[in-house]
Design a protein around this motif. Structure first.
Motif, PDB file in Angstrom:
ATOM      1  N   LEU A   1      -2.615   9.946 -10.779  1.00 51.19           N
ATOM      2  CA  LEU A   1      -2.941  11.308 -10.350  1.00 51.19           C
ATOM      3  C   LEU A   1      -4.408  11.425  -9.964  1.00 51.19           C
ATOM      4  O   LEU A   1      -4.758  12.044  -8.957  1.00 51.19           O
ATOM      5  CB  LEU A   1      -2.602  12.271 -11.490  1.00 51.19           C
ATOM      6  CG  LEU A   1      -2.765  13.757 -11.232  1.00 51.19           C
ATOM      7  CD1 LEU A   1      -2.064  14.155  -9.951  1.00 51.19           C
ATOM      8  CD2 LEU A   1      -2.225  14.545 -12.399  1.00 51.19           C
TER       9      LEU A   1
ATOM     10  N   SER B   1       0.829  -1.199   0.000  1.00 53.16           N
ATOM     11  CA  SER B   1       0.000   0.000   0.000  1.00 53.16           C
ATOM     12  C   SER B   1       0.862   1.248   0.000  1.00 53.16           C
ATOM     13  O   SER B   1       0.570   2.222  -0.688  1.00 53.16           O
ATOM     14  CB  SER B   1      -0.939  -0.004   1.202  1.00 53.16           C
ATOM     15  OG  SER B   1      -1.884   1.026   1.076  1.00 53.16           O
TER      16      SER B   1
ATOM     17  N   ILE C   1      -8.622   0.522  -2.937  1.00 53.07           N
ATOM     18  CA  ILE C   1      -8.726   1.028  -4.297  1.00 53.07           C
ATOM     19  C   ILE C   1      -8.901  -0.130  -5.268  1.00 53.07           C
ATOM     20  O   ILE C   1      -9.750  -0.111  -6.157  1.00 53.07           O
ATOM     21  CB  ILE C   1      -7.471   1.856  -4.657  1.00 53.07           C
ATOM     22  CG1 ILE C   1      -7.425   3.134  -3.814  1.00 53.07           C
ATOM     23  CG2 ILE C   1      -7.458   2.202  -6.131  1.00 53.07           C
ATOM     24  CD1 ILE C   1      -6.172   3.937  -4.015  1.00 53.07           C
TER      25      ILE C   1
ATOM     26  N   ARG D   1     -10.892  11.478 -12.513  1.00 54.29           N
ATOM     27  CA  ARG D   1     -11.108  11.960 -11.154  1.00 54.29           C
ATOM     28  C   ARG D   1     -12.593  12.028 -10.838  1.00 54.29           C
ATOM     29  O   ARG D   1     -13.053  11.604  -9.778  1.00 54.29           O
ATOM     30  CB  ARG D   1     -10.457  13.327 -10.990  1.00 54.29           C
ATOM     31  CG  ARG D   1     -10.641  13.940  -9.630  1.00 54.29           C
ATOM     32  CD  ARG D   1      -9.719  15.126  -9.464  1.00 54.29           C
ATOM     33  NE  ARG D   1      -9.857  16.062 -10.576  1.00 54.29           N
ATOM     34  CZ  ARG D   1     -10.618  17.130 -10.557  1.00 54.29           C
ATOM     35  NH1 ARG D   1     -11.338  17.411  -9.487  1.00 54.29           N
ATOM     36  NH2 ARG D   1     -10.669  17.930 -11.599  1.00 54.29           N
TER      37      ARG D   1
ATOM     38  N   MET E   1       1.338   6.929  -6.551  1.00 57.76           N
ATOM     39  CA  MET E   1       0.346   7.977  -6.818  1.00 57.76           C
ATOM     40  C   MET E   1       0.995   9.362  -6.752  1.00 57.76           C
ATOM     41  O   MET E   1       0.757  10.210  -7.612  1.00 57.76           O
ATOM     42  CB  MET E   1      -0.808   7.903  -5.820  1.00 57.76           C
ATOM     43  CG  MET E   1      -1.696   6.689  -6.018  1.00 57.76           C
ATOM     44  SD  MET E   1      -3.307   6.842  -5.209  1.00 57.76           S
ATOM     45  CE  MET E   1      -2.839   7.060  -3.514  1.00 57.76           C
ATOM     46  N   TRP E   2       1.818   9.553  -5.713  1.00 61.16           N
ATOM     47  CA  TRP E   2       2.497  10.856  -5.592  1.00 61.16           C
ATOM     48  C   TRP E   2       3.449  11.082  -6.759  1.00 61.16           C
ATOM     49  O   TRP E   2       3.569  12.165  -7.307  1.00 61.16           O
ATOM     50  CB  TRP E   2       3.254  10.952  -4.272  1.00 61.16           C
ATOM     51  CG  TRP E   2       2.356  11.231  -3.126  1.00 61.16           C
ATOM     52  CD1 TRP E   2       1.915  10.346  -2.184  1.00 61.16           C
ATOM     53  CD2 TRP E   2       1.750  12.489  -2.798  1.00 61.16           C
ATOM     54  NE1 TRP E   2       1.083  10.959  -1.281  1.00 61.16           N
ATOM     55  CE2 TRP E   2       0.973  12.277  -1.646  1.00 61.16           C
ATOM     56  CE3 TRP E   2       1.790  13.766  -3.362  1.00 61.16           C
ATOM     57  CZ2 TRP E   2       0.233  13.299  -1.044  1.00 61.16           C
ATOM     58  CZ3 TRP E   2       1.060  14.782  -2.757  1.00 61.16           C
ATOM     59  CH2 TRP E   2       0.293  14.540  -1.622  1.00 61.16           C
TER      60      TRP E   2
ATOM     61  N   GLU F   1      -7.790  10.611  -3.088  1.00 62.60           N
ATOM     62  CA  GLU F   1      -7.389  10.086  -1.797  1.00 62.60           C
ATOM     63  C   GLU F   1      -6.919  11.184  -0.853  1.00 62.60           C
ATOM     64  O   GLU F   1      -7.061  11.073   0.359  1.00 62.60           O
ATOM     65  CB  GLU F   1      -6.253   9.060  -1.983  1.00 62.60           C
ATOM     66  CG  GLU F   1      -6.666   7.806  -2.722  1.00 62.60           C
ATOM     67  CD  GLU F   1      -7.595   6.934  -1.910  1.00 62.60           C
ATOM     68  OE1 GLU F   1      -7.339   6.731  -0.713  1.00 62.60           O
ATOM     69  OE2 GLU F   1      -8.605   6.484  -2.480  1.00 62.60           O
ATOM     70  N   VAL F   2      -6.332  12.219  -1.425  1.00 58.39           N
ATOM     71  CA  VAL F   2      -5.765  13.261  -0.561  1.00 58.39           C
ATOM     72  C   VAL F   2      -6.872  13.994   0.177  1.00 58.39           C
ATOM     73  O   VAL F   2      -7.819  14.486  -0.411  1.00 58.39           O
ATOM     74  CB  VAL F   2      -4.945  14.260  -1.413  1.00 58.39           C
ATOM     75  CG1 VAL F   2      -4.591  15.488  -0.605  1.00 58.39           C
ATOM     76  CG2 VAL F   2      -3.706  13.596  -1.937  1.00 58.39           C
TER      77      VAL F   2
ATOM     78  N   LEU G   1      -6.351   9.075  -8.835  1.00 61.09           N
ATOM     79  CA  LEU G   1      -6.528   8.425  -7.548  1.00 61.09           C
ATOM     80  C   LEU G   1      -6.002   9.312  -6.428  1.00 61.09           C
ATOM     81  O   LEU G   1      -6.630   9.467  -5.382  1.00 61.09           O
ATOM     82  CB  LEU G   1      -5.806   7.074  -7.540  1.00 61.09           C
ATOM     83  CG  LEU G   1      -6.493   5.968  -8.342  1.00 61.09           C
ATOM     84  CD1 LEU G   1      -5.566   4.781  -8.499  1.00 61.09           C
ATOM     85  CD2 LEU G   1      -7.783   5.556  -7.649  1.00 61.09           C
ATOM     86  N   LEU G   2      -4.836   9.914  -6.682  1.00 58.36           N
ATOM     87  CA  LEU G   2      -4.237  10.790  -5.681  1.00 58.36           C
ATOM     88  C   LEU G   2      -5.195  11.907  -5.301  1.00 58.36           C
ATOM     89  O   LEU G   2      -5.413  12.206  -4.126  1.00 58.36           O
ATOM     90  CB  LEU G   2      -2.935  11.376  -6.235  1.00 58.36           C
ATOM     91  CG  LEU G   2      -2.187  12.334  -5.306  1.00 58.36           C
ATOM     92  CD1 LEU G   2      -1.594  11.580  -4.154  1.00 58.36           C
ATOM     93  CD2 LEU G   2      -1.113  13.082  -6.075  1.00 58.36           C
TER      94      LEU G   2
ATOM     95  N   GLU H   1       1.005   4.188  -2.688  1.00 60.47           N
ATOM     96  CA  GLU H   1       0.836   5.605  -2.382  1.00 60.47           C
ATOM     97  C   GLU H   1       1.966   6.421  -2.979  1.00 60.47           C
ATOM     98  O   GLU H   1       1.763   7.503  -3.520  1.00 60.47           O
ATOM     99  CB  GLU H   1       0.796   5.814  -0.867  1.00 60.47           C
ATOM    100  CG  GLU H   1      -0.566   5.575  -0.266  1.00 60.47           C
ATOM    101  CD  GLU H   1      -0.507   5.576   1.257  1.00 60.47           C
ATOM    102  OE1 GLU H   1       0.293   6.366   1.807  1.00 60.47           O
ATOM    103  OE2 GLU H   1      -1.245   4.789   1.863  1.00 60.47           O
TER     104      GLU H   1
ATOM    105  N   ARG I   1      -5.019   0.840   1.965  1.00 64.22           N
ATOM    106  CA  ARG I   1      -5.474   1.801   0.959  1.00 64.22           C
ATOM    107  C   ARG I   1      -5.403   1.189  -0.433  1.00 64.22           C
ATOM    108  O   ARG I   1      -6.325   1.298  -1.229  1.00 64.22           O
ATOM    109  CB  ARG I   1      -4.607   3.048   1.035  1.00 64.22           C
ATOM    110  CG  ARG I   1      -4.912   4.023  -0.085  1.00 64.22           C
ATOM    111  CD  ARG I   1      -4.328   5.369   0.192  1.00 64.22           C
ATOM    112  NE  ARG I   1      -5.099   6.063   1.205  1.00 64.22           N
ATOM    113  CZ  ARG I   1      -4.728   7.164   1.817  1.00 64.22           C
ATOM    114  NH1 ARG I   1      -3.563   7.683   1.554  1.00 64.22           N
ATOM    115  NH2 ARG I   1      -5.481   7.745   2.714  1.00 64.22           N
TER     116      ARG I   1
ATOM    117  N   ALA J   1       3.144   9.899  -9.715  1.00 66.44           N
ATOM    118  CA  ALA J   1       2.339  10.246 -10.888  1.00 66.44           C
ATOM    119  C   ALA J   1       2.050  11.736 -10.894  1.00 66.44           C
ATOM    120  O   ALA J   1       2.135  12.401 -11.931  1.00 66.44           O
ATOM    121  CB  ALA J   1       1.047   9.441 -10.894  1.00 66.44           C
ATOM    122  N   GLY J   2       1.690  12.250  -9.708  1.00 66.33           N
ATOM    123  CA  GLY J   2       1.420  13.677  -9.615  1.00 66.33           C
ATOM    124  C   GLY J   2       2.620  14.512 -10.024  1.00 66.33           C
ATOM    125  O   GLY J   2       2.506  15.477 -10.784  1.00 66.33           O
TER     126      GLY J   2
END
Lengths: 292, 339, 369
Positions: B105, A22, B224, B199, A29-30, B111-112, B107-108, A26, B220, A32-33
């Motif tokens: 992104l 997990s 998902i 999103r 995901m970050w 989730e944030v 998902l981020l 996470e 988490r 990717a951002g």
């Protein structure tokens, strides 16, 4: 050997293994951002870096320099963009809003679903195709490339955008407002014009701002309909220059001075487009908070 | 829509003032109907002109046009395959690169918790969507392409290029413009669209499902994987299709980076050509004597057809996810997919 | 909210006003409206499109002509010779520019009488970007054809080495750059290759848009120059001015008599001696037999309709081209182009004399010659 494999598998299935997975996810995901935003900073940063030095008073007041000669600016492009997009807005906003009103206030039957589908198709039409279409019917018929033809080509692109956005905004206006007004005897059209539209106003304004941003950045349709002009032109019926068109031409030339002008054009274009987009976002957030 | 009380049947005789107002109603409604009809006429007109101009090409070559590889204005031989190939290849590269990033992104952003992070992030992604295509192209030509051509591409040629089979995809050339560069810039352009719609789609999935998974002790990632993605899957596919549609129609940035090379090359590091790029480059000189202009618009017809199918399919898929969770499909905002 | 909205509107309006004000302040190259030196007629805006081969001097002429007739803004857009012919045929531009004369099929598509006259001479060069090679390379037609056909793939190929003794050629791949748009420069280059190489003639042929066997395509001479400067090991064909300003290597080409001739004003002028009216599909000055002539020289042409209904445009066009064929010829040397032989210039001027507007002949204004 198999022991190790079985143990690793077991570990992965254990609570700590699952937590690890997990955490890794996470991090992904970050990541990717970050990856998504790196190009944004690289592009905006480089445009600032090359564009700011190019912005001198000449850039805003002089017109296109012939190849090899120094000086010059992009004044004719900025004027042309303002003209072409300005006229496009004048045409497409009323058309777009009326269509949106039909879809949101009146449309229940087949015409409404067909209109929505048509807007969908036009939205996914590549902009070069719109340009080719308008060349074929407007430019050949009027026997001239013109700013007006460019505006019409942009209208083909902007009309469905405005319709789609305005329809969404109009739908957000609560029905209670409409019903209250109707119950008081206000005629249908007045309900729409005096109550629904003003309430949706900021949202529609947002949509218009985004359309302007979109129209300012379009090169392909203008390429085929407005042709471009090295001189300043105030006549909507004459070939006209536009900033993205100039950038497109200058980027594909070996002249360094033209490259500088291209970066100058890029920073001006970005500044206007990004301001409009951020402004639209701020307005839209406020509007949504009002209505929800 | 609320009932209009003024149309009730048992109303008393009409006063002149209400009749005037009702005429106003009629005019207003008619105007909006006429304008909507005009939109339909516009599309029919556009498709009509495209098809009418493209018809001679389809008549001459038939369906062989789609698989033809020649593009020779001198001998009047035209075939669409190199352009279809280039369009699909660059778009495929774009989607392959953009999809994981966009999904992560999206998902981020869901989730944030803190809006201090989420809001600026959302705004920044929207800004990516707002950058004009020509600016992407300009940056691509002078910054991205030279760097990649000197570093990434020789590296790819030396590593993946050596593997038999897929190595053919990575044979290096010295060309400044190539399909990989075009695909990469397309990926950047397409990320905001796929992210925005994904999103929204992920946000529709009810929190009950998520909470149930968490209550059962899921991490988490597992939440998902089990409670979000399967339900949002259709909508996510729809989002990807929207991005694909955008990538297929992108003209300027691609024309500036793809190298405009004729024919079909196996290598992604070789110049290629897409349908929108060839139309942009050749339209102004394409004569109506012979089949040149007709063939360019035949390419346009093919592209519009593909884009149309994608748009319709994506809408259906997003709608499907929305309806599943009893959300009105119109409320799923797809305004940011600006193609 | 209404207050903020009105601020927004005011801001947009203010921006619009500012733009218009700036536009009013802009002066391009001159802001005087002294009536010019052509006896009172100040000209009007006209638009032409076509050849990128000729753009550098058309742009210069346009800028200088505004000093003669202040309102005569000659807007020239280099969309390629093919585009120039097509838009001229569609009557969307006032004049078209092409580096290769009209083909019979193109001529028959034009509705209405037109004139076709040359305006200047220039050279198409074979340019290259080979790091380390500083002396001009020598190439002949068949070798160039083989390179562009893809049979010669590397710079140190024996055929190239044989013609360039003493030059160290690297073992790099040759990257071809050609035109993506329909180009008169392509027409000149492929025309020369077709003359020099029967193989090229049968496999590819000559024309403004050919099916190039390989390479990347770029828009306009400018685009080719740009792509070549970014691609190491590239070879391409360009109007000489573009190669010079981009600092690309320029090859000397083998003339029919066996000598290698570099592109120069003198070599082009010698080839220009072959140019004569009438301009037909086969008019060419390639591979000129004149001693010392540059093998890939060419004239560039303008297309104009004989009867132009808009009187002001007709007058502006006649004045502009008269000026270009007389005073303008002196400016060509600045940009590495070559003036027309005087007999050809005279012939062009007499063709211009046939232009009418609504039936009435249009004479060049005083002060333009």
């Amino acid at each position: 050997m198999t022991d190790v494999v079985v143990q690793s598998a077991a570990r992965l299935r254990s609570v700590s293994g699952r937590k690890l997975k997990s955490r890794v996810f996470e991090a992904f995901m970050w990541l990717a951002g970050v990856i998504a935003l790196v190009p944004l900073f690289l592009i905006v940063g480089y445009v600032l870096f090359r564009g700011i030095p190019a912005l001198n008073p000449d850039f805003f007041t002089q017109t296109a320099p012939p190849p090899g000669l120094p000086g010059g600016g992009m004044a004719q492009g900025m004027m042309g963009s303002a003209m072409i997009v300005g006229l496009a807005i004048v045409i497409s906003v009323p058309l777009g809003i009326l269509t949106a009103i039909y879809l949101s206030e009146y449309g229940r039957g087949r015409l409404a679903s067909i209109t929505r589908f048509v807007a969908e198709i036009l939205l996914s039409t590549p902009s070069i195709v719109a340009g080719a279409f308008i060349w074929a019917i407007v430019v050949t018929a009027t026997r001239t490339f013109s700013a007006a033809a460019g505006s019409i080509a942009l209208t083909v692109l902007m009309w469905p955008i405005i319709t789609r956005g305005a329809e969404e905004t109009l739908r957000l206006v609560p029905d209670d407002l409409r019903e209250a007004a109707l119950a008081l005897g206000v005629p249908r059209w007045k309900v729409i014009v005096s109550i629904v539209l003003p309430t949706a106003g900021p949202g529609i304004f947002t949509v218009v701002m985004l359309s302007i941003a979109r129209g300012l950045g379009e090169t392909a349709p203008v390429l085929l309909t407005a042709l471009g002009n090295d001189f300043m032109n105030y006549n909507l019926g004459q070939p006209t220059d536009a900033v993205p068109l100039r950038i497109y031409t200058y980027a594909q030339s070996p002249i360094i001075a033209w490259h500088d002008l291209a970066w100058g054009g890029a920073i001006v274009l970005l500044a206007v487009v990004l301001t409009l987009s951020i402004g639209a976002r701020i307005l839209s957030d406020r509007q949504q908070r009002r209505l929800r | 829509m609320p009932q209009d009380p003024s149309t009730a049947d048992d109303r008393p005789a009409e006063a002149p003032v209400t009749r005037r107002l009702r005429i106003g109603d009629g005019i207003f409604r008619s105007t909006s109907v006429v304008v909507s009809a005009a939109l339909i006429v516009l599309l029919i007109g556009m498709l009509g002109v495209l098809l009418a101009t493209a018809l001679p090409t389809f008549r001459t070559f038939g369906l062989k046009f789609v698989i033809g590889t020649q593009w020779n204005p001198i001998t009047d031989q035209f075939g669409a395959l190199p352009y279809i190939y280039g369009t699909l290849m660059t778009s495929a590269i774009a989607i392959v690169l953009a999809l994981p990033v966009s999904l992560g992104l999206a998902l981020l952003l869901n989730e944030v918790r803190s809006s201090i992070v989420r809001n600026p992030l959302t705004v920044l992604v929207d800004l990516l969507a707002a950058i004009p295509s020509v600016v992407y192209g300009l940056w691509g030509i002078f910054v991205m392409a030279p760097v990649l051509n000197d570093t990434l591409e020789p590296a790819l040629g030396n590593t993946l290029g050596r593997i038999p089979g897929i190595g053919a995809l990575f044979q290096p050339t010295t060309s400044a413009g190539n399909m990989l560069n075009a695909g990469i810039i397309l990926a950047v352009m397409v990320i905001p669209i796929i992210t925005a719609v994904s999103r929204e789609v992920i946000a529709i999935v009810p929190t009950d499902l998520r909470e149930a998974a968490l209550a059962l002790g899921a991490t988490r990632y597992e939440t998902i994987k089990m409670a979000v993605l399967p339900y949002a899957r259709n909508g996510l596919v729809g989002a990807t299709m929207l991005g694909l549609g955008r990538a297929l129609g992108e003209t300027i940035a691609v024309a500036m980076l793809i190298g405009n090379g004729l024919g079909i090359s196996a290598s992604l590091l070789a110049p290629g050509y897409t349908i929108p790029a060839v139309i942009a480059n050749e339209f102004r000189e394409a004569t109506a004597i012979g089949l040149h202009r007709s063939s360019l618009l035949a390419l346009a017809v093919i592209l519009v057809l593909i884009a149309l199918v994608l748009a319709a399919a994506s809408r259906m898929l997003v709608r499907n996810t929305a309806e599943r969770f009893a959300v009105k499909p119109e409320e799923v905002s797809t305004t940011l997919e600006m193609p | 909210m209404k207050f903020k909205k009105s601020i927004a509107f005011a801001a947009v309006a203010g921006l619009a006003v500012a733009l218009v004000a700036l536009a009013g302040c802009s002066n391009g190259s001159t802001s005087t409206t002294s009536g010019g030196s052509s006896g009172g007629f100040t000209g009007t805006a006209v638009v032409g499109a076509g050849s990128s081969f000729a753009q550098p001097f058309y742009a210069l002429w346009a800028q200088d002509f505004v000093k003669v007739e202040p309102d005569a803004k000659v807007n020239y857009q280099p969309i390629g010779s093919g585009g120039g012919i097509q838009q001229f045929t569609a009557k969307t531009v006032d004049f078209g520019a092409t580096d290769v004369p009209l083909k019979a099929s193109e001529a028959s598509a034009i509705k209405g009488d037109y004139i076709e006259f040359p305006t200047a001479l220039g050279a198409v060069v074979v340019a290259y970007n080979v790091p380390g090679v500083t002396t001009p390379l020598k190439l002949d037609g068949p070798t160039t054809a083989k390179i562009f056909l893809g049979t010669i793939k590397k710079w140190n190929d024996p055929a190239i080495v044989a013609q360039n003794p003493g030059v160290t050629l690297p073992d790099t791949a040759i990257q071809i750059v050609h035109r993506a748009d329909a180009s008169g420069t392509s027409g000149i280059f492929t025309g020369w290759l077709a003359m020099e190489s029967p193989d090229w003639k049968s496999k590819v042929g000559a024309g403004k848009s050919v099916q190039w066997p390989s390479g990347q395509g770029a828009n306009g001479n400018a685009g080719v120059a740009q792509a070549m400067s970014q691609t190491k090991g590239s070879i391409g064909y360009l109007e000489s001015q573009y190669a010079v300003t981009t600092q690309l290597g320029v090859a000397s080409l083998k003339a029919p008599d066996g000598t290698y001739v570099a592109a120069s004003a003198d070599g082009v002028a010698k080839a220009g001696q072959d140019l004569a009216f009438p301009i037909t599909e086969t008019t060419t000055i390639l591979d000129s037999k004149v001693a010392g002539a540059y093998p890939m020289a060419s004239a560039t042409y303008i297309l104009m309709y004989k009867d132009i209904s808009d009187q002001k445009k007709a007058q502006t066009l006649v004045d502009f081209w008269t000026w270009s064929l007389t005073k303008g010829q002196d400016e060509l040397g600045k940009l590495n182009y070559v003036p027309l032989p005087s007999s050809v210039a005279q012939g062009a001027l007499s063709l211009l004399g046939e232009v009418t507007s609504g039936g009435t002949a249009v004479k060049a204004s005083a002060g333009v010659q």
